[in-house]
Write a protein that holds these residues in place. Structure first.
Motif, PDB file in Angstrom:
ATOM      1  N   THR A 138       0.865  -1.188   0.000  1.00  0.00           N
ATOM      2  CA  THR A 138       0.000   0.000   0.000  1.00  0.00           C
ATOM      3  C   THR A 138       0.899   1.234   0.000  1.00  0.00           C
ATOM      4  O   THR A 138       2.103   1.144   0.270  1.00  0.00           O
ATOM      5  CB  THR A 138      -0.884   0.020   1.260  1.00  0.00           C
ATOM      6  N   LYS A 139       0.322   2.380  -0.293  1.00  0.00           N
ATOM      7  CA  LYS A 139       1.127   3.607  -0.365  1.00  0.00           C
ATOM      8  C   LYS A 139       1.758   3.973   0.977  1.00  0.00           C
ATOM      9  O   LYS A 139       2.795   4.647   1.020  1.00  0.00           O
ATOM     10  CB  LYS A 139       0.255   4.765  -0.876  1.00  0.00           C
ATOM     11  N   ASP A 140       1.121   3.550   2.080  1.00  0.00           N
ATOM     12  CA  ASP A 140       1.689   3.868   3.387  1.00  0.00           C
ATOM     13  C   ASP A 140       2.612   2.776   3.922  1.00  0.00           C
ATOM     14  O   ASP A 140       3.005   2.784   5.089  1.00  0.00           O
ATOM     15  CB  ASP A 140       0.579   4.157   4.405  1.00  0.00           C
ATOM     16  N   MET A 169      10.511   5.412   2.304  1.00  0.00           N
ATOM     17  CA  MET A 169      10.453   5.098   3.726  1.00  0.00           C
ATOM     18  C   MET A 169      11.815   4.670   4.253  1.00  0.00           C
ATOM     19  O   MET A 169      12.672   4.188   3.499  1.00  0.00           O
ATOM     20  CB  MET A 169       9.438   3.970   3.986  1.00  0.00           C
TER      21      MET A 169
END
Length: 467
Positions: A293-295, A378
């Motif tokens: 997911t994007k997060d 990240m």
């Protein structure tokens, strides 16, 4: 209760430190003779003839064993217990050589020096066949006549969890390719075995440093059509293993030699034979696609793995299967698919090496996760902490709990002790100021299984007798 619950020193620790401990290669049995192997000099082909006349004419030479005067029954060097079902492709000496270093013949002589000198006088005539040195060449069919079944063998193909997890809209796929090279164990003690045969009792005894006395006993008994209770295996002190001595290369040769000459025979590899004619860590090529997911939440992993088994399958099919069982040891995510194959190439045989596929899997998987962190912008610790398996997570592959897992806490402690954030800042500053040299900081996690689980349930037993 003087001993229960207390650590005790190894029984031979002092002797090892002092250098007085005897290993298999140090033994000198009464009337013992020695064997030296004649190894294939071509990667693939048939042995048309073996001329040992010059060797047999040398003083001190006792006998020469070849494919034409020794059993051609097949065995698996990997079989570690009688009930294990695995491909039996190998013979003690072969007339179909499959790699440079394959066993063609054995010279037995009164001394190791005479045996080795005589082995160089054995003349072997070959009929060469096409060969493949990589998995890709094998897949292309360059050595398709390796075995009646071909040269590419389907291994573990499994799916865990719900495939809908990777079909959600908006997921970000990250694909990586990885090649792992062959590695040698390079133990200080080379492989060695001594075979003895007592005609009076019909007892065949093998002395060797090994990880499975009963596995060797079952292989040798079946290979030479013997009752199990007439074959005995004695584990000698081991001078390093790391997985290399849980498969049988010298033991069947020592057994054949002892049965042939009715005397103790030592087979002791030199360093060159150790590299060519034992086993190594398996070369592998993988493609991994992870879905995020994007997060930064991991939704699934699709992994395809090609293992280079070398000339004989040995443990390769099980090795692929073991890898598929370790996908959920560190992270919690809803889906994984794993496909694999083992390619028999005309190269040294692959086999067990510390970790039994865990180091290979996590080397390749963690590289993919680092790439995902970079793609998602990240931090490498943050992306792992977000997906780390919490306490009592159910491992989807084994359908059992991870128990008191502490991955998140370990990552946090590592961050602090390693000064992770500080070093990352230092790297950024260094790289901004330097053109020729660049510096980086990274990490990886890994998870393993206990013992041979799930193939064999872990168990312990103690018997106490008082007289």
């Amino acid at each position: 209760m003087k001993y229960v619950g207390n650590s005790r020193p190894l029984h031979d620790a002092k002797a090892k430190v002092m250098g007085t401990q005897l290993y298999a290669g140090d033994e000198h049995l009464t009337n013992m003779c020695y064997g030296a192997l004649v190894l294939s000099t071509i990667p693939h082909g048939y042995v048309k003839s073996v001329d040992a006349s010059e060797a047999l004419a040398m003083p001190g030479v006792i006998k020469v064993l070849t494919p034409f005067n020794t059993t051609q029954k097949h065995f698996s060097r990997y079989r570690f217990t009688a009930w294990l079902n695995c491909p039996e492709q190998e013979t003690v000496f072969t007339d179909h050589v499959r790699f440079v270093g394959d066993r063609v013949a054995l010279v037995i002589a009164e001394s190791e020096e005479i045996a080795r000198e005589a082995s160089m006088k054995v003349k072997v005539e070959y009929e060469a066949l096409p060969y493949a040195l990589t998995s890709q060449e094998c897949i292309e069919g360059k050595n398709k006549d390796m075995y009646p079944e071909g040269s590419v063998f389907s291994a573990a193909n499994v799916e865990y969890g719900d495939p809908k997890a990777i079909r959600q809209e908006g997921l970000i796929p990250v694909t990586t390719h990885f090649h792992l090279s062959r590695q040698a164990h390079a133990t200080m003690e080379t492989h060695c075995a001594i075979g003895t045969y007592d005609e009076g009792t019909d007892m065949l005894t093998i002395y060797s440093p090994n990880q499975s006395c009963f596995g060797i006993r079952s292989v040798i008994s079946d290979l030479f059509d013997r009752s199990y209770n007439k074959t005995r295996v004695v584990k000698t002190t081991m001078g390093g293993c790391f997985g290399s001595k849980q498969e049988w290369m010298t033991e069947p040769v020592a057994a054949a030699a002892a049965l042939a000459v009715k005397r103790p025979v030592m087979i002791r590899f030199n360093r060159s034979e150790e590299f060519t004619s034992t086993i190594s860590r398996s070369p592998m090529d993988s493609e991994i696609t992870s879905y995020w997911t994007k997060d930064g939440k991991l939704q699934g992993i699709v992994m395809d793995n090609t293992l280079d088994a070398g000339a004989y399958l040995g443990n390769s099919l099980d090795y692929c299967g073991a890898m598929s069982k370790k996908l959920f040891r560190v992270y919690k995510y809803p889906y994984a698919k794993y496909t694999s194959r083992a390619c028999t190439t005309n190269t040294p045989v692959s086999g067990a090496f510390r970790g039994w596929s865990c180091p290979e899997l996590y080397t390749m998987l963690e590289h993919n996760i680092n790439e995902a962190a970079h793609k998602l912008g990240m931090d490498e610790i943050d992306i792992r902490s977000l997906n780390a398996a919490p306490k009592d997570t159910i491992d989807l592959a084994l359908e059992s709990s991870l128990g008191n897992a502490h991955v998140t806490e370990e990552l946090a402690l590592g961050r602090e002790r390693f000064r992770w954030d500080e070093k990352k800042a230092e790297d950024k500053k260094f790289n901004a100021e330097n053109v020729r040299y660049k510096r980086g900081t990274s990490l990886a996690c890994g998870g393993h299984l206990s013992g041979y689980y799930p193939r064999i349930a872990d168990a312990g037993e103690c018997t106490m007798r008082l007289n």
